[in-house]
Design an enzyme around this catalytic site. Structure first.
Site, short mmCIF file in Angstrom:
data_model
loop_
_atom_site.label_atom_id
_atom_site.label_comp_id
_atom_site.label_asym_id
_atom_site.label_seq_id
_atom_site.Cartn_x
_atom_site.Cartn_y
_atom_site.Cartn_z
N LYS A 7 0.84 -1.21 0.00
CA LYS A 7 0.00 0.00 0.00
C LYS A 7 0.87 1.25 0.00
CE LYS A 7 -1.82 1.55 4.08
NZ LYS A 7 -1.47 2.96 4.30
N ASN A 8 1.87 1.28 0.87
CA ASN A 8 2.66 2.50 1.02
C ASN A 8 3.66 2.73 -0.11
OD1 ASN A 8 1.22 3.08 3.27
ND2 ASN A 8 2.85 2.59 4.75
N ARG A 77 -4.56 10.71 4.89
CA ARG A 77 -3.46 11.65 5.01
C ARG A 77 -2.48 11.56 3.84
NH1 ARG A 77 0.40 14.07 8.51
NH2 ARG A 77 2.20 13.01 7.67
N CYS A 101 -5.34 8.63 9.81
CA CYS A 101 -5.33 7.89 11.07
C CYS A 101 -5.15 8.84 12.24
CB CYS A 101 -4.19 6.89 11.08
SG CYS A 101 -4.56 5.38 10.18
N ARG A 106 1.23 14.52 13.65
CA ARG A 106 1.57 14.33 12.25
C ARG A 106 1.48 15.59 11.41
NH1 ARG A 106 -1.20 8.86 10.23
NH2 ARG A 106 0.80 8.37 9.35
N PRO A 107 2.26 16.58 11.75
CA PRO A 107 2.22 17.79 10.92
C PRO A 107 2.89 17.54 9.57
CG PRO A 107 3.95 17.95 12.57
CD PRO A 107 3.27 16.63 12.79
N ILE A 108 2.76 18.51 8.68
CA ILE A 108 3.40 18.35 7.37
C ILE A 108 4.46 19.41 7.15
CG2 ILE A 108 1.49 17.12 6.27
CD1 ILE A 108 0.84 19.86 4.89
N ASP A 109 4.98 19.92 8.27
CA ASP A 109 5.96 21.01 8.15
C ASP A 109 7.18 20.61 7.31
OD1 ASP A 109 6.38 19.27 10.39
OD2 ASP A 109 7.99 20.58 11.05
N LEU A 110 7.59 19.34 7.40
CA LEU A 110 8.80 18.94 6.67
C LEU A 110 8.56 18.93 5.16
CD1 LEU A 110 9.91 16.03 9.04
CD2 LEU A 110 10.84 18.36 8.94
N ASP A 290 4.18 0.49 12.11
CA ASP A 290 2.94 -0.13 11.64
C ASP A 290 2.76 -1.56 12.13
OD1 ASP A 290 2.23 2.19 10.39
OD2 ASP A 290 2.76 1.54 8.37
N VAL A 312 8.01 6.60 17.03
CA VAL A 312 7.74 7.29 15.76
C VAL A 312 6.53 8.22 15.86
CG1 VAL A 312 7.22 6.96 13.30
CG2 VAL A 312 8.83 5.43 14.45
N ARG A 382 -8.96 -0.15 4.90
CA ARG A 382 -8.05 0.82 4.28
C ARG A 382 -6.77 0.15 3.80
NH1 ARG A 382 -6.81 5.96 7.74
NH2 ARG A 382 -5.49 6.13 5.92
C1 UD1 Z 1 4.30 6.74 6.56
C2 UD1 Z 1 3.40 5.57 6.30
C3 UD1 Z 1 2.77 5.07 7.59
C4 UD1 Z 1 3.85 4.78 8.61
C5 UD1 Z 1 4.80 5.95 8.76
C6 UD1 Z 1 6.01 5.64 9.63
C7 UD1 Z 1 2.63 6.04 4.05
C8 UD1 Z 1 1.51 6.41 3.16
N1 UD1 Z 1 2.36 6.01 5.37
O1 UD1 Z 1 3.49 7.78 7.10
O2 UD1 Z 1 2.03 3.89 7.30
O3 UD1 Z 1 3.24 4.55 9.86
O4 UD1 Z 1 5.31 6.34 7.48
O5 UD1 Z 1 6.69 4.56 9.12
O6 UD1 Z 1 3.71 5.75 3.59
N2 UD1 Z 1 6.50 14.41 10.97
C9 UD1 Z 1 6.73 15.72 11.24
N3 UD1 Z 1 6.61 16.61 10.22
C10 UD1 Z 1 6.29 16.24 8.96
C11 UD1 Z 1 6.07 14.89 8.70
C12 UD1 Z 1 6.17 13.99 9.72
O7 UD1 Z 1 7.01 16.10 12.36
O8 UD1 Z 1 6.22 17.11 8.07
C13 UD1 Z 1 6.59 13.41 12.07
C14 UD1 Z 1 5.28 12.75 12.38
O9 UD1 Z 1 4.49 13.53 13.25
C15 UD1 Z 1 5.70 11.45 12.99
C16 UD1 Z 1 7.02 11.16 12.28
O10 UD1 Z 1 7.42 12.36 11.66
O11 UD1 Z 1 5.94 11.61 14.36
C17 UD1 Z 1 6.96 10.05 11.26
O12 UD1 Z 1 6.01 10.35 10.31
P1 UD1 Z 1 6.18 10.04 8.77
O13 UD1 Z 1 7.41 9.25 8.51
O14 UD1 Z 1 6.01 11.33 8.04
O15 UD1 Z 1 4.93 9.16 8.49
P2 UD1 Z 1 4.06 9.25 7.21
O16 UD1 Z 1 4.96 9.53 6.06
O17 UD1 Z 1 2.90 10.12 7.43
#
Ligand code: UD1
Length: 411
Positions: A7-8, A77, A101, A106-110, A290, A312, A382
């Site tokens: 899926k991912n 997301r 979820c 889980r912000p998207i700042d990065l 996961d 994580v 999902r």
């Molecule tokens: C992806 C996977 C999800 C898995 C996760 C961790 C997909 C579609 N989903 O989610 O199944 O559980 O990796 O292996 O591939 N973070 C920030 N800022 C950001 C982005 C992330 O602080 O801009 C933090 C998150 O809050 C979290 C951590 O980084 O604590 C890891 O998140 P991330 O690796 O981004 O997970 P996803 O990519 O959302």
């Protein structure tokens, strides 16, 4: 039992098809809810999609809108993954701020910092985020504060069409990132270093179509292994990359499970009762977050006390209260769950709060004495293809009583 495509890996690959006007053919796509949500999303953005036997054939002659509808982003997301390709192809990307979820902030700042480094202007208003490039994006050096999987993928997809070289430092090393990079390279991109902490992208002017088969789903495979282990059963899985499961297999063995790998096959046989073991989730190649919930279900019936530490995501212990309702003994201490193994679980009505919590409850229900009824199965839909049927084929006593899947492929 054959493991489905990941899926991912499929989600970013489908988003990446927006980067070209040419035809892309992707094989073996699992028609699970998240994949169908991405189908709907890219179709609204202009993708023409049809199915030909085992393949999806996708072509986006023109991008119709640069906005990812909030309704879909809210549902999933990973919808945010269309931002990178949209920005690269049209110079603009807009998205509702993501939901998905309920497992932490889980912000998207990065993601946004990466787009900004490539020259996009970012603005937030009314719950939407907008990235606008003034001309072509420009390669840049980007350091990620955390190796976020989707941020790495989004930046990668934006950078492939940028002018000049991009380097992503502290990039996620997950196999799904490598798979996306391989797909992009098959389209003519020049990405190197994927699977290491430093990814390098030489921008190209355009990408072309490609045919691709995504990697197998290591989390689906891990879930079946855990289910067999917990029930003291036996399972043989095909279409597995054992290396991708190294941490999970190591922990299964510590728990007393016999695991053998050969080529793309993994065979596991559970012990009469698993042994306690400590688990800490980490970015790849560490133990995957996961798998944390399903593995906890296994350890609830282990001999001894296990400590499971989630590093994580915050707040990814929503399955704990439900497992406790089935007789598990678990204490939460900050980011750790202390699991005191009990001899048996007992069936109870429980509710899945998210995808992997749902998988954990299924595993717990299989081992519990008596009947377990799991509500919220749409979360499980999902990410798992035909979970009930496939577990039944392995001998599990499980049926779907309501919440009939609304999975529909809209052509
Ligand atoms: C992806 C996977 C999800 C898995 C996760 C961790 C997909 C579609 N989903 O989610 O199944 O559980 O990796 O292996 O591939 N973070 C920030 N800022 C950001 C982005 C992330 O602080 O801009 C933090 C998150 O809050 C979290 C951590 O980084 O604590 C890891 O998140 P991330 O690796 O981004 O997970 P996803 O990519 O959302």
């Amino acid at each position: 039992m054959r493991v489905s495509a990941a899926k991912n890996a499929v989600l970013p690959i489908l988003a990446a098809t927006l980067l070209t006007g040419d035809e892309c053919r992707i094989r073996d796509i699992p028609e699970i809810q998240d994949v169908l949500t991405m189908h709907r999303l890219i179709e609204l953005l202009g993708a023409e999609i049809r199915r030909e036997e085992e393949e999806w054939v996708l072509r986006t002659p023109a991008v119709l809108t640069s906005e990812a509808s909030y309704d879909l982003v809210r549902m999933m997301r990973a919808s945010i993954l269309v931002m990178g390709p949209l920005l690269a192809r049209t110079g603009q990307a807009v998205a509702g701020l993501p939901g998905g979820c309920a497992i932490g902030v889980r912000p998207i700042d990065l993601h946004l910092k990466g787009f900004a480094a490539l020259g996009a202007e970012i603005s937030l208003s009314h719950g939407r985020v907008q990235a606008v490039a003034n001309g072509r994006l420009r390669g840049a050096h980007i350091y990620l504060d955390y190796p976020s999987v989707t941020a790495t993928e989004n930046i990668l997809m934006a950078a492939v069409l940028a002018e000049g070289t991009t380097t992503i430092e502290n990039a996620a090393e997950e196999p799904e990132v490598v798979d996306l990079a391989n797909f992009l390279n098959s389209m003519g991109a020049r990405v190197s270093g994927a699977g290491t902490r430093l990814v390098r992208v030489e921008g190209v002017k355009e990408l072309h179509g490609s045919s691709y088969t995504p990697i197998p789903d290591r989390i689906e495979a891990g879930t079946f292994l855990v289910a067999a282990a917990a029930t003291g059963g036996w399972v043989a899985l095909e279409n597995v990359v054992p290396d991708h499961l190294a941490a999970v297999i190591a922990k299964l063995r510590e728990a007393g499970v016999a695991v053998e790998t050969e080529g793309d096959r993994v065979v596991a046989e559970g012990p009469a009762r698993p042994s306690a073991t400590n688990v800490k989730t980490l970015p790849y190649p560490g133990f995957p977050t996961d798998m944390q919930a399903p593995f906890m279900a296994l350890l609830t019936i282990a001999q001894g006390t296990s400590v499971i530490t989630e590093t994580v995501f915050e707040n990814r212990f929503r399955h704990v209260e439900e497992l406790k309702r089935m007789g598990a003994r678990i204490d939460i201490e900050g980011p750790s769950a202390i699991v005191h193994g009990v001899e048996r679980l007992t069936g109870a009505p429980v509710t899945a709060s998210d995808l992997r919590a749902g998988a954990a409850l299924v595993v717990a229900g299989l081992v519990a004495e008596g009947e377990t009824e799991i509500a919220g199965v749409h979360h499980i839909d999902r990410g798992y293809k035909d979970l009930v049927e496939r577990l039944r084929s392995l001998g599990a006593n499980i049926e779907r009583v309501s919440g009939v899947p609304s999975l529909q492929f809209e052509e």
